[in-house]
Write an enzyme that holds these catalytic residues in place. Sequence first.
Site, PDB file in Angstrom:
ATOM      1  N   CYS A 133      15.301  -0.009  -1.269  1.00 46.30           N
ATOM      2  CA  CYS A 133      14.329   0.696  -0.421  1.00 46.30           C
ATOM      3  C   CYS A 133      13.967   2.017  -1.091  1.00 46.30           C
ATOM      4  CB  CYS A 133      14.905   0.928   0.964  1.00 46.30           C
ATOM      5  SG  CYS A 133      16.126   2.257   0.991  1.00 46.30           S
ATOM      6  N   CYS A 192      11.970   9.603   1.994  1.00 45.49           N
ATOM      7  CA  CYS A 192      12.329   9.062   3.314  1.00 45.49           C
ATOM      8  C   CYS A 192      13.168  10.058   4.101  1.00 45.49           C
ATOM      9  CB  CYS A 192      13.103   7.751   3.163  1.00 45.49           C
ATOM     10  SG  CYS A 192      13.591   7.112   4.772  1.00 45.49           S
ATOM     11  N   CYS A 215      15.673  -1.360   5.211  1.00 40.98           N
ATOM     12  CA  CYS A 215      14.322  -1.649   4.717  1.00 40.98           C
ATOM     13  C   CYS A 215      14.308  -2.584   3.507  1.00 40.98           C
ATOM     14  CB  CYS A 215      13.601  -0.353   4.392  1.00 40.98           C
ATOM     15  SG  CYS A 215      13.434   0.723   5.833  1.00 40.98           S
ATOM     16  N   LYS A 239       8.346  -1.456  16.850  1.00 40.07           N
ATOM     17  CA  LYS A 239       7.646  -2.204  15.792  1.00 40.07           C
ATOM     18  C   LYS A 239       7.837  -3.708  15.970  1.00 40.07           C
ATOM     19  CE  LYS A 239      10.017  -0.088  12.526  1.00 40.07           C
ATOM     20  NZ  LYS A 239      10.770   0.283  11.311  1.00 40.07           N
ATOM     21  N   LYS A 285       7.295  -7.572  13.745  1.00 39.13           N
ATOM     22  CA  LYS A 285       7.044  -8.099  12.397  1.00 39.13           C
ATOM     23  C   LYS A 285       6.939  -9.624  12.382  1.00 39.13           C
ATOM     24  CE  LYS A 285       9.162  -4.116  10.272  1.00 39.13           C
ATOM     25  NZ  LYS A 285      10.214  -3.593   9.405  1.00 39.13           N
ATOM     26  N   ARG A 341       0.509   3.812   4.102  1.00 40.34           N
ATOM     27  CA  ARG A 341       0.856   2.400   3.884  1.00 40.34           C
ATOM     28  C   ARG A 341      -0.353   1.531   4.238  1.00 40.34           C
ATOM     29  NH1 ARG A 341       5.871   0.709   7.400  1.00 40.34           N
ATOM     30  NH2 ARG A 341       7.044   1.971   5.922  1.00 40.34           N
ATOM     31  N   CYS A 374      20.104   3.845   4.024  1.00 42.27           N
ATOM     32  CA  CYS A 374      20.654   4.056   5.370  1.00 42.27           C
ATOM     33  C   CYS A 374      20.690   2.705   6.074  1.00 42.27           C
ATOM     34  CB  CYS A 374      19.807   5.079   6.144  1.00 42.27           C
ATOM     35  SG  CYS A 374      18.362   4.364   6.957  1.00 42.27           S
TER      36      CYS A 374
HETATM   37 FE1  SRM Z   1      11.420   0.473   6.847  1.00 42.72          FE
HETATM   38  C1  SRM Z   1      11.686   3.234   8.727  1.00 42.72           C
HETATM   39  C2  SRM Z   1      10.262   2.302   4.322  1.00 42.72           C
HETATM   40  C3  SRM Z   1      10.485  -2.369   5.321  1.00 42.72           C
HETATM   41  C4  SRM Z   1      13.445  -1.337   8.933  1.00 42.72           C
HETATM   42  N1  SRM Z   1      10.985   2.437   6.609  1.00 42.72           N
HETATM   43  C5  SRM Z   1      11.153   3.424   7.586  1.00 42.72           C
HETATM   44  C6  SRM Z   1      10.529   4.740   7.081  1.00 42.72           C
HETATM   45  C7  SRM Z   1       9.114   4.794   7.549  1.00 42.72           C
HETATM   46  C8  SRM Z   1      11.323   6.022   7.428  1.00 42.72           C
HETATM   47  C9  SRM Z   1      10.974   6.766   8.676  1.00 42.72           C
HETATM   48  O1  SRM Z   1      10.881   6.149   9.769  1.00 42.72           O
HETATM   49  O2  SRM Z   1      10.843   7.981   8.585  1.00 42.72           O
HETATM   50  C10 SRM Z   1      10.625   4.504   5.546  1.00 42.72           C
HETATM   51  C11 SRM Z   1       9.634   5.280   4.684  1.00 42.72           C
HETATM   52  C12 SRM Z   1      10.261   5.610   3.344  1.00 42.72           C
HETATM   53  C13 SRM Z   1       9.317   6.176   2.362  1.00 42.72           C
HETATM   54  O3  SRM Z   1       9.513   7.341   1.963  1.00 42.72           O
HETATM   55  O4  SRM Z   1       8.403   5.486   1.931  1.00 42.72           O
HETATM   56  C14 SRM Z   1      10.608   3.002   5.486  1.00 42.72           C
HETATM   57  N2  SRM Z   1      10.442   0.064   5.218  1.00 42.72           N
HETATM   58  C15 SRM Z   1      10.129   0.949   4.245  1.00 42.72           C
HETATM   59  C16 SRM Z   1       9.616   0.252   3.004  1.00 42.72           C
HETATM   60  C17 SRM Z   1       8.563   1.034   2.236  1.00 42.72           C
HETATM   61  C18 SRM Z   1      10.828  -0.061   2.122  1.00 42.72           C
HETATM   62  C19 SRM Z   1      10.567  -0.447   0.696  1.00 42.72           C
HETATM   63  O5  SRM Z   1      11.305   0.071  -0.134  1.00 42.72           O
HETATM   64  O6  SRM Z   1       9.697  -1.270   0.418  1.00 42.72           O
HETATM   65  C20 SRM Z   1       9.136  -1.066   3.628  1.00 42.72           C
HETATM   66  C21 SRM Z   1       7.711  -0.996   4.109  1.00 42.72           C
HETATM   67  C22 SRM Z   1       7.286  -2.291   4.710  1.00 42.72           C
HETATM   68  C23 SRM Z   1       5.817  -2.390   5.026  1.00 42.72           C
HETATM   69  O7  SRM Z   1       5.018  -2.490   4.093  1.00 42.72           O
HETATM   70  O8  SRM Z   1       5.483  -2.442   6.204  1.00 42.72           O
HETATM   71  C24 SRM Z   1      10.073  -1.160   4.827  1.00 42.72           C
HETATM   72  N3  SRM Z   1      11.831  -1.484   7.151  1.00 42.72           N
HETATM   73  C25 SRM Z   1      11.436  -2.497   6.330  1.00 42.72           C
HETATM   74  C26 SRM Z   1      12.167  -3.697   6.623  1.00 42.72           C
HETATM   75  C27 SRM Z   1      12.044  -5.012   5.870  1.00 42.72           C
HETATM   76  C28 SRM Z   1      11.078  -5.943   6.515  1.00 42.72           C
HETATM   77  O9  SRM Z   1      10.330  -5.561   7.435  1.00 42.72           O
HETATM   78  O10 SRM Z   1      11.051  -7.103   6.102  1.00 42.72           O
HETATM   79  C29 SRM Z   1      13.036  -3.385   7.653  1.00 42.72           C
HETATM   80  C30 SRM Z   1      14.087  -4.328   8.266  1.00 42.72           C
HETATM   81  C31 SRM Z   1      13.504  -5.349   9.163  1.00 42.72           C
HETATM   82  C32 SRM Z   1      13.417  -4.844  10.552  1.00 42.72           C
HETATM   83  O11 SRM Z   1      12.444  -4.185  10.884  1.00 42.72           O
HETATM   84  O12 SRM Z   1      14.357  -5.086  11.317  1.00 42.72           O
HETATM   85  C33 SRM Z   1      12.805  -1.996   7.992  1.00 42.72           C
HETATM   86  N4  SRM Z   1      12.385   0.894   8.620  1.00 42.72           N
HETATM   87  C34 SRM Z   1      13.211   0.038   9.286  1.00 42.72           C
HETATM   88  C35 SRM Z   1      13.805   0.728  10.401  1.00 42.72           C
HETATM   89  C36 SRM Z   1      14.820   0.140  11.414  1.00 42.72           C
HETATM   90  C37 SRM Z   1      14.141  -0.567  12.526  1.00 42.72           C
HETATM   91  C38 SRM Z   1      15.098  -0.960  13.608  1.00 42.72           C
HETATM   92  O13 SRM Z   1      14.916  -2.006  14.202  1.00 42.72           O
HETATM   93  O14 SRM Z   1      16.025  -0.221  13.896  1.00 42.72           O
HETATM   94  C39 SRM Z   1      13.305   2.058  10.346  1.00 42.72           C
HETATM   95  C40 SRM Z   1      13.643   3.211  11.308  1.00 42.72           C
HETATM   96  C41 SRM Z   1      12.911   3.139  12.584  1.00 42.72           C
HETATM   97  O15 SRM Z   1      12.034   2.308  12.795  1.00 42.72           O
HETATM   98  O16 SRM Z   1      13.246   3.966  13.435  1.00 42.72           O
HETATM   99  C42 SRM Z   1      12.435   2.121   9.226  1.00 42.72           C
HETATM  100 FE1  SF4 Z   2      14.615   5.142   4.440  1.00 47.60          FE
HETATM  101 FE2  SF4 Z   2      16.734   3.947   5.434  1.00 47.60          FE
HETATM  102 FE3  SF4 Z   2      14.457   2.603   5.153  1.00 47.60          FE
HETATM  103 FE4  SF4 Z   2      15.822   3.240   3.022  1.00 47.60          FE
HETATM  104  S1  SF4 Z   2      16.559   1.900   4.655  1.00 47.60           S
HETATM  105  S2  SF4 Z   2      13.603   3.536   3.295  1.00 47.60           S
HETATM  106  S3  SF4 Z   2      16.683   5.179   3.569  1.00 47.60           S
HETATM  107  S4  SF4 Z   2      14.782   4.289   6.518  1.00 47.60           S
END
Ligand code: SRM
Ligand code: SF4
Length: 568
Positions: free
Chosen positions: A433, A439, A482, A204, A206, A71, A478
Amino acid sequence: MSAHSVEDIKRGSHRLRGTLVESLADQVTGAIAEDDQTLIKYHGSYQQDDRDIREERRRQKLEPAYSFMIRTRTPGGVVSPEQWLKLDRIATTYAERGLRITTRQAFQFHGVIKRELKATMQAINAAMIDTVAACGDVNRNIMAAANPHESRAHAFVHAQAAALSARLRPNTRAYYEIWLDEERIAGSGDEDEPIYGDTYLPRKFKIGFAIPPYNDVDVFAQDLGFIAIIENGDVVGYNVTAGGGMGATHGDPETYPRLGSLLGAIAPDQVTAIAEAVVTTQRDWGNRAVRKRARLKYTIDDRGLDVFRREVESRSGITFAEPRDYRFIHNGDRFGWVQGENGLWHLTLRIVAGRIWDREQPHLTGLREIATHLLAVEPDATSVPEFRMTPNQNLVIANIPDGERAHVDALVAAHGLAIHEVASPLRQNAIACVALPTCGLAMAEAERYLPDILTHFDALLAKHGLSDQSIHFRISGCPNGCSRPYLGEVALVGKAPGRYNLMLGGDHRGQRLNVLHRENIDEAAILAELDQLLARYAAERRDDEYFGDFLVRSGVVVARALNLELAA
Ligand code: SRM
Ligand code: SF4
């Protein structure tokens, strides 16, 4: 899973080095050592495996098909045509699934194998883009309003976002040593990290900058949000929000999505001091014992907003002014051409789920040709052409002189990139997402299921004469959220293969969380539910009433306690 806690791994990592060099050199496996799987995130990469063939490989007694996601750190999502071409080359040389625009204005590459990881990182660096802190317990890619219509304000806000991104970048040289072969010097592994300390942040973090009336960055989903206050085209300050976040765990009421709370207003030159104060307060106060409760939103709820605000004021030496009025009208993108104040033109293209590759249509090729053409465009005195990723996973081709529009339009049409001209409003605004197959946390499909579910949803809209309604739909595989699903008017949150929680009642502005309406239901049940609700909407809605607002007014869903400061 590693026997070590994430906190221990960070502390013992020699500033994020761990044994990554040894892991990369190990040719016996396509994976890296367990603790390094945690550390590599801070370098912008995740170890993954192809879940489509996980079971088959297990049966064949083969190790999973490991590969890496990478990323970028691209504040405000801006890259030049030259950088675009380099990223395109990387995608076609090393990655498997094209270029993927994320919901935070970054690029992701999927499917890079360990043997080629270092070469890929070097190629990204050669494009003058890095991946430092794109993942991990640090400040992530900083978002900024995408469409540079109000050119001056955008340029200003974008510059602030980029400067803050640089300021909050970890100091460690680990990235340069591991990926770019920088020589280790005295002090390597012991660099001073005045903002992060030995164990970085608890979780993390943001940040997003919004420019009203558009809330494309979903500022209330950010740990720290800056809402620009604009007078006569100039940014004169920001309303500051803190404590937004989406992530939750099914069935665990201790975790929940939360809208950011308003802290007060500041002047533009106070952004860095406030950000540092918020980040270091979270560093010191965040819950390091329970990772699920480690985000800033829980710190604020545990300590109280006023206590938190006072601490930020005391650390920064800045007293928040009374918040200023602001108004958002929506959190989506505006498609097609718009002219900026500077006279240049910006074209927003719809990219379905952010995935750019040559599959049904030659989208990657088309954008390569556009980038190649833009390289030859004579630069305007004020701005050069650029690509801007939007927080809704779309793409803006920005700063185009009037005389170049026809050529860009022709390339867009020739490569099937004019989706915004044919797609329904529902399709234009939907976000998914990544989910399966890459993922590791996905419980259900999202990106791959989006086109199908939208076809069914569109058919229901047509049945009820609602095809022109712009309903904001979001799907996540899930509950981590995201795609920021808890802000959708209609959202699906994955529970198990083919089964989702149906969430209803967000608004169009990213200011109201939706609520759980039906739990763990399959496609047939989702569509039956929507059919019934759309019938009522068609019959009972008021003029110009959005679906989410209708669902709340008619009592179908009871809005979650609104953050009253935001409701005004
Ligand atoms: Fe996310 C984890 C993809 C934006 C909340 N996110 C992940 C992971 C890395 C899975 C993992 O931990 O093994 C995913 C990788 C999937 C893949 O195969 O590519 C993943 N997140 C994404 C992306 C690529 C989604 C998309 O379809 O665009 C976004 C990448 C953003 C970036 O460029 O940095 C992405 N993730 C978000 C957002 C939206 C935002 O930030 O505006 C959220 C919700 C906002 C927030 O953080 O509260 C988000 N991602 C999470 C979480 C839950 C965090 C939490 O507070 O519990 C996880 C899981 C974790 O961190 O344990 C996670
Ligand atoms: Fe993966 Fe869940 Fe984030 Fe979708 S919402 S990319 S399934 S961690």
